[in-house]
Each structure stands twice: as structure tokens, then as C-alpha cells.
Scaffold this active site. Structure first.
Site, PDB file in Angstrom:
ATOM      1  N   GLU A 170      -1.476 -24.074 -39.312  1.00 56.78           N
ATOM      2  CA  GLU A 170      -0.099 -23.762 -38.902  1.00 56.78           C
ATOM      3  C   GLU A 170       0.874 -24.906 -39.156  1.00 56.78           C
ATOM      4  O   GLU A 170       1.517 -25.430 -38.246  1.00 56.78           O
ATOM      5  CB  GLU A 170      -0.065 -23.373 -37.418  1.00 56.78           C
ATOM      6  N   GLU A 379      -6.896 -16.664 -36.614  1.00 60.16           N
ATOM      7  CA  GLU A 379      -6.628 -16.602 -35.165  1.00 60.16           C
ATOM      8  C   GLU A 379      -5.954 -15.283 -34.826  1.00 60.16           C
ATOM      9  O   GLU A 379      -5.105 -14.792 -35.574  1.00 60.16           O
ATOM     10  CB  GLU A 379      -5.679 -17.725 -34.704  1.00 60.16           C
TER      11      GLU A 379
HETATM   12  C1  BGP Z   1      -1.727 -21.303 -32.335  1.00 62.36           C
HETATM   13  C2  BGP Z   1      -2.513 -22.577 -32.461  1.00 62.36           C
HETATM   14  C3  BGP Z   1      -3.646 -22.702 -31.504  1.00 62.36           C
HETATM   15  C4  BGP Z   1      -3.422 -22.071 -30.156  1.00 62.36           C
HETATM   16  C5  BGP Z   1      -2.718 -20.733 -30.230  1.00 62.36           C
HETATM   17  C6  BGP Z   1      -2.260 -20.215 -28.902  1.00 62.36           C
HETATM   18  O1  BGP Z   1      -0.414 -21.532 -32.693  1.00 62.36           O
HETATM   19  O2  BGP Z   1      -3.031 -22.731 -33.757  1.00 62.36           O
HETATM   20  O3  BGP Z   1      -4.017 -24.051 -31.459  1.00 62.36           O
HETATM   21  O4  BGP Z   1      -2.898 -22.952 -29.257  1.00 62.36           O
HETATM   22  O5  BGP Z   1      -1.611 -20.768 -31.070  1.00 62.36           O
HETATM   23  O6  BGP Z   1      -1.079 -20.828 -28.529  1.00 62.36           O
HETATM   24  P1  BGP Z   1      -0.732 -21.225 -27.070  1.00 62.36           P
HETATM   25  O7  BGP Z   1      -1.820 -22.140 -26.642  1.00 62.36           O
HETATM   26  O8  BGP Z   1       0.603 -21.882 -27.131  1.00 62.36           O
HETATM   27  O9  BGP Z   1      -0.697 -19.968 -26.299  1.00 62.36           O
END
Ligand code: BGP
Length: 479
Positions: A170, A379
Site C-alpha cells: 500500500e 487483504e
Molecule cells: C491496510 C494495511 C494493514 C491493515 C489494514 C486494516 O491498509 O495494509 O496493515 O492495518 O489496512 O486497517 P486498519 O488497521 O486501519 O483498520
């Protein structure tokens, strides 16, 4: 389009889950590990929810065997994790810390022994602080050679066993939050620097992919992009152009350079006329076109809806919800370009993230139509307040619903002709959410870790654990 019969998932489909070093490992100063930008940032008062740090996180560094045992019990086919650069090169470059190599060596061997395919992310946001101090990290072109040296070391050490690699996780989010919103390290708000930093990250990404071909010729590598497809609020052409602006500026700007090594024209001309264009050096585009990926990694959580944003008094940067109090996020925008707006057709999570499974099908089709690359869903998942009930039970039916509907949408997209390599749910165990602490949970496995109160770190299988186990065992036919 409705398919009379859906295509089955391919036989070796990578059903998996994902994590990131800083969010799970803990052991922040153990076995020679250096200090990362996140180790430092979380110590600044007010930066994270209740001042949470990843010092212990969910202690995966010491409990990885137990975690992998649970993955094996679930029948997981793939596990995506990231390497902490500071474990390998404590100061970002120079001497190698063999203890750090050893940890990942054990992790990878253990996964392989259990028949779980490792998917290794080279960079999931934890930059060696030494490089930030020395030359501003991503702000300098020096990062290109340091990131390449670090990556090549991992290719050499693990390339014989690890066949799936993610280069940058990301880039759009870590640069946006780090250099535009000031919410992630280094906490800067500077639009021009944001574009320059991105140019360096693009070059670093291309450089490691180019090297990868020499060291792991039979492997596959790609970046993971946080794709949020843009919708227009109405059929008013002014809203349509706002959504197109968003799609180009927020998505094509990155994915075009990954896939083709060139920036989209409209965006380039826009940033140039606003004095924001990055400095390009001779040979940059040659490198960018040589370092193209085998797949597009996609982190999909939600779609975003846009409308017209006037140039004068238009909406600018606004508050994000990091508390889980529904309705506390504000619409954000760039005056004269676009503005986000709530989508009345979609439910939202407690953190105001839109729940839109159909958006995943749209995302996969758009990427396929534009780039014609295989896609790894690196993800996808639901962050929620989970409740540990009596006798260690977590009834996360909402998570099962979320994942089920997204898997259905993915199968529709596969039936449309999209080549999906795998699906990694965020996350396997609960873990630290960067800005939201331990209260925003994503895992199939509950970890008894909190900001305050009792936290013995014990692992508890949630209801979704058994559900996903059946999904995997049936290769997606039992949902
Ligand atoms: C993505 C990232 C992750 C994770 C996920 C959930 O952007 O790659 O590392 O954190 O989001 O986000 P959050 O923890 O802000 O809910």
C-alpha cells in the site's frame, strides 16, 4: 451479468490470511533489531489510540509456532507476512543481523513443513529510523539502493523456498498518511514532497522487481495496492468527472506506473500545472518499464463515492475515524477535483468503512480490463469490536457475513474471467491496528491483548475460524 453457472475456484487456489511485522511481532528491541520509524512514532503522545505501541503487539515473535499450528489446524494454504527491515539491517544498511534472518528462516521452514505457502512482503511500513534520520527515508533517492540491497539479501536467503513476494504494501496509503495527512510517520503534510516520495518508491519498487528476476527466476512478485474503486454520487456529469478524477488520481496514478512504467496523462498534467510534479532523472522511465510485476496485489476493503467539489471553499483534508464511534469521520476532498460523500446504498462499519462486496467484483474487473494481469487479493476483511464471551467464545457472525459475501463476489469475478491467484483475509490472529489500537479486531483468532486491563495474550478461536476452515476444505464450495 448473471452467470448461469459459476466457475469453480482453481485447484491450487491460495486460501490464506495476512499480517504485517509491526502489527504482530512485538519483541521490538530483541535479538539485535534496530529502531523503526513506527517504534519512534508511537511514542509521540496523541499519535495512536490510547498511545498503543507495537512493543509487544501479539507477541508473534515468541509465539509463531503456536500461531502456525493454528493455521495448520485451519488448513490454510497460504500465509502472507512481512519482514521487519530492522531485524535484517538494524540501521537500514551495513551489517546484517543474522539473528533476524534466523527468525524468518524458522518461520518460513515451519510454514513449509505444514504445507502453507509463504507470501513474503518486503515492506509493510516499518522503515529503519536510521535511514529516516540520515537522509529522510523515502524523501531521498538513496532509498532505492538501500531498499534493493535489503531485498536482494532476502531473495538470496529465501528465494529457494519462497515463491510469492509482495514488494511494497500500500504505497498509496503509507505515502498519503505519512506525507499528506501527517497521520503516519514521518507526520508530514506537504503535497509536493508526497509526489516526490512516491516517485522514489516507484523506482525502488521497479528496482527490486528487476533484481528479483535474477535471483528468483521461478518466483512471482508484485506490489499490494489499496484499491478503493471510485463511484459517482449521481449521473450529473460534474459528479462523474469527480469520480473519474478520483479514479485517476487515487488509483491509476500508482497502478499505471506499476503495470506500464508510465504516469497517467491527465494526472501528470494536473500536478505539473499545480507545481507538484516530481523531479525525474534520466533513466527513470527506463527502470520503471523494466520493473513490472507478475501480478497486481490488491488490498480491498471498500469503495468510495465522490461528487463535485468547488474550487473555492471546497472540502479539503478532514478527520478520519480512529475511535470506532460510528459517524465521526468527515468527508474529504481536493477543491476543484473531487469530494467524498456517504453512499446511501451501503452499510458502514463502526469505523465508517463502507461494506460493499459487489465493489470487490468491480475492482477485480476494472484491474483486469486495464492491466490484464493476474490478481492476488492480498487483504480483505472486517475490523470490528469483538466480544469475548463466557467460556472463551467469540460469535463473530458479522465477520463471516462480510467474508462470505466477498468470496461470492470474487467467484463472480472469476466467472467474468478475472485471474485470481489467491485470497488473503486480513487477518489470521487479531493484531495491532496502526492508529486504532487493539480494539479494532480483524482475526479468525482472538488474542487477549488490550490497551488496558488484563491481557495474557492467549489465543482463542472465533466462530469464523471453523467457518473459514470449511471454506478452505471445500475449495470455496461450502460458504
Ligand atoms: C491496510 C494495511 C494493514 C491493515 C489494514 C486494516 O491498509 O495494509 O496493515 O492495518 O489496512 O486497517 P486498519 O488497521 O486501519 O483498520
Amino acid at each position: 451479468m448473471i452467470h448461469k453457472k459459476l466457475k469453480p475456484f482453481p485447484p491450487h487456489f491460495l486460501w490464506g490470511a495476512a499480517s504485517a511485522a509491526y502489527q504482530v511481532e512485538g519483541a521490538w528491541d530483541v535479538d539485535g533489531k534496530g529502531v523503526s520509524n513506527w517504534d519512534k512514532f508511537v511514542r509521540i503522545p496523541g499519535k495512536t489510540f490510547k498511545g498503543t505501541t507495537g512493543d509487544v503487539a501479539v507477541d508473534h515473535y515468541h509465539r509463531y509456532k503456536e500461531d502456525i499450528q493454528l493455521m495448520a489446524e485451519m488448513g490454510m494454504k497460504a500465509y502472507r507476512f512481512s519482514v521487519a527491515w530492522t531485524r535484517i539491517f538494524p540501521s537500514g544498511r551495513g551489517e546484517i543481523n543474522e539473528k533476524g534472518i534466523e527468525f524468518y528462516e524458522h518461520l518460513i521452514n515451519d510454514l513449509k513443513a505444514k504445507g502453507i505457502e509463504p507470501i513474503l512482503t518486503l515492506y509493510h511500513w516499518d522503515l529503519p529510523q536510521a535511514l529516516q534520520d540520515e537522509y529522510g527515508g523515502w524523501e531521498s533517492r538513496e532509498i532505492i539502493s538501500d531498499f534493493t540491497r535489503y531485498s536482494v539479501e532476502l531473495f538470496k536467503r529465501f528465494g529457494d523456498r519462497v515463491k510469492y513476494w509482495v514488494s511494497l504494501n500500500e504505497q498509496n496509503i503509507f505515502t498519503m498518511l505519512g506525507y499528506r495527512l501527517g497521520a503516519h510517520p514521518p507526520g508530514v503534510m506537504d503535497d509536493k514532497l508526497f509526489y516526490q516520495v512516491n516517485h522514489h518508491a516507484n523506482l525502488a519498487n521497479a528496482s527490486v522487481i528487476k533484481e528479483f528476476r535474477k535471483y528468483v527466476p521461478d518466483g512471482k512478485i508484485g506490489p499490494s495496492f489499496a484499491y478503493s474503486p471510485a463511484y459517482a454520487r449521481t449521473s450529473n456529469p460534474k459528479d462523474i468527472i469527480a469520480a473519474e478524477n478520483a479514479e485517476e488520481l487515487n488509483s491509476h496514478w500508482w497502478m499505471d506506473i506499476y503495470a506500464w512504467g508510465r504516469y497517467p496523462k491527465a494526472v501528470w498534467n494536473y500536478i505539473e500545472s499545480n507545481g507538484l510534479a516530481p523531479q525525474i532523472e534520466e533513466g527513470d522511465f527506463e527502470l520503471l518499464s523494466q520493473g513490472t510485476p507478475d501480478f497486481m496485489g490488491v488490498n480491498y476493503y471498500q469503495t468510495t463515492t465522490y461528487e463535485e467539489n468547488p474550487l473555492n471553499n471546497g472540502a479539503g483534508i478532514a478527520k478520519i475515524n480512529t475511535t470506532g464511534e460510528k459517524g465521526t469521520s468527515e468527508d474529504t476532498g481536493i477543491p476543484g477535483v473531487f469530494k467524498t460523500v456517504e453512499n446511501p446504498h451501503l452499510e458502514r462499519t463502526d469505523w465508517d468503512w463502507n461494506i460493499d462486496p459487489l465493489g470487490l467484483r468491480i475492482a477485480l474487473r476494472r484491474i483486469t480490463n486495464r492491466y490484464n494481469l493476474p490478481i492476488l487479493i492480498s487483504e480483505n476483511g472486517l475490523g470490528a469490536f469483538d466480544k469475548l464471551e463466557k467460556d472463551d467464545v467469540v460469535n463473530d457472525n458479522y465477520r463471516i457475513d462480510y467474508i462470505r459475501t466477498h468470496i461470492e463476489a470474487m467467484q463472480e469475478a472469476i466467472s467474468d474471467g478475472v485471474d485470481v491467484l489467491g485470497y488473503c483475509v486480513w487477518s489470521f490472529t487479531d493484531l495491532l491496528s496502526w492508529l486504532n489500537g487493539f480494539q479494532k479486531r480483524y482475526g479468525f483468532v482472538y488474542v487477549n491483548q488490550h490497551e488496558e486491563g488484563e491481557h495474557d495474550l492467549r489465543r482463542v478461536k472465533k466462530k469464523s475460524f471453523d467457518w473459514y476452515k470449511k471454506v478452505i476444505a471445500s475449495n470455496g464450495t461450502v460458504l
